[in-house]
Write an enzyme that holds these catalytic residues in place. Structure first.
Site, short mmCIF file in Angstrom:
data_model
loop_
_atom_site.label_atom_id
_atom_site.label_comp_id
_atom_site.label_asym_id
_atom_site.label_seq_id
_atom_site.Cartn_x
_atom_site.Cartn_y
_atom_site.Cartn_z
N GLU A 178 13.39 -18.27 -26.07
CA GLU A 178 12.62 -19.43 -25.63
C GLU A 178 13.05 -19.88 -24.24
OE1 GLU A 178 10.13 -20.63 -27.19
OE2 GLU A 178 10.32 -19.70 -29.17
N CYS A 222 13.13 -26.33 -34.81
CA CYS A 222 13.71 -25.39 -33.85
C CYS A 222 13.69 -25.96 -32.44
CB CYS A 222 12.96 -24.05 -33.91
SG CYS A 222 13.31 -23.09 -35.39
N HIS A 227 13.86 -17.23 -31.22
CA HIS A 227 13.11 -17.16 -32.48
C HIS A 227 13.05 -15.71 -32.96
CE1 HIS A 227 11.10 -21.27 -32.24
NE2 HIS A 227 11.45 -21.14 -33.51
#
EC number: 3.4.19.3
Length: 211
Positions: free
Chosen positions: A79, A142, A164
Site C-alpha cells: 500500500e 487495515c 495486503h
C-alpha cells in the site's frame, strides 16, 4: 534492532486470516540479522491504536510492517497511502461501525509510506510472486492500522508500511468459494522477501549518506 510485524485475527465470515498465519510463521525469526517480532491485532477499532502505539514505543523497531487480508485481490499488494478516514458498512469484531469519522482528529488527511513500494512490487514480480501497487487500503481496520503505523514510525524516524495479501488457497478450497487466492507458502516467502528488500534498501541509503 527489531522488525515489528502486525497481523490480524479472523473477522467477518473469514474464520482464518492469512495475515495472522504469515506473522506467526515469521515471528521470532531473524532476517538480515534483525529479529522479527510478530503481534496479532484484534479486529476492533477501540483496541488497535493502543496495541500499535505501545508495541512501537516498547520495541522502537527499525521497520514496522502491517499485514492484512484483502478478500477479492489475487496479488500481494503493498500500500502506498493511508487516509485519515474510517467508514465501515460491516462492523468490527465488537460490532463497532464508523460512518466517516477521522482516525486522528489532529492528523494529516493522508500519510504516504516511507517504504519504496514501487520498487518492492517489481522485486516481488521478478521473483515469481504476483504483486501490484495499491493506492487504496480501504477505510476499514487495515487502513486504520496503516495510518497509525506510519504516524508512529515517523516519531522514531523509522520505516512503516502495510501490505495486503489474498485469501490463502487452502482456506478458499475448504469453504468452496470461487475467490482469488494464493498459497500460504508463497505469501510467507513474499513477506520475507519484502522485509529483506526494505532493510537492504535502507542500509544502502545510509551507506550513501555516510560516504
Amino acid at each position: 534492532m527489531t522488525v515489528l510485524l502486525f497481523g490480524f485475527e479472523p473477522f467477518l465470515e473469514y474464520k482464518e486470516n492469512p495475515s495472522q498465519l504469515i506473522v506467526e510463521a515469521l515471528n521470532r525469526s531473524t532476517i538480515l540479522k534483525e529479529e522479527v517480532k510478530g503481534v496479532i491485532l484484534p479486529v476492533e477499532y477501540k483496541k488497535i491504536e493502543d496495541v500499535i502505539v505501545t508495541k512501537i514505543r516498547e520495541t522502537k523497531p527499525i521497520l514496522t510492517l502491517g499485514i492484512g487480508l484483502a478478500p477479492g485481490r489475487a496479488k500481494i499488494t503493498p500500500e502506498k497511502i493511508a487516509i485519515n478516514y474510517r467508514y465501515s458498512r460491516e462492523g468490527d469484531n465488537a460490532g463497532k461501525k464508523y460512518r466517516g469519522e477521522k482516525i486522528d482528529p489532529l492528523g494529516q488527511d493522508g500519510i504516504f509510506t516511507n517504504i519504496p513500494v514501487e520498487d518492492l512490487v517489481d522485486l516481488l514480480n521478478e521473483n515469481g510472486i504476483p504483486a501490484e501497487l495499491s493506492l487504496s487500503a480501504g477505510s476499514y481496520l487495515c487502513n486504520n492500522a496503516m495510518y497509525i503505523i506510519i504516524r508512529e514510525a515517523r516519531k522514531y524516524n523509522s520505516l512503516g508500511g502495510f501490505i495486503h495479501v489474498p485469501l490463502h488457497e487452502s482456506y478458499a478450497a475448504r469453504i468452496q468459494r470461487s475467490i482469488p487466492s494464493m498459497s500460504l507458502d508463497t505469501m510467507i516467502r513474499g513477506i520475507k522477501l519484502s522485509i529483506e528488500f526494505i532493510l537492504t534498501n535502507k542500509n544502502k541509503k545510509e551507506n550513501l549518506t555516510l560516504s
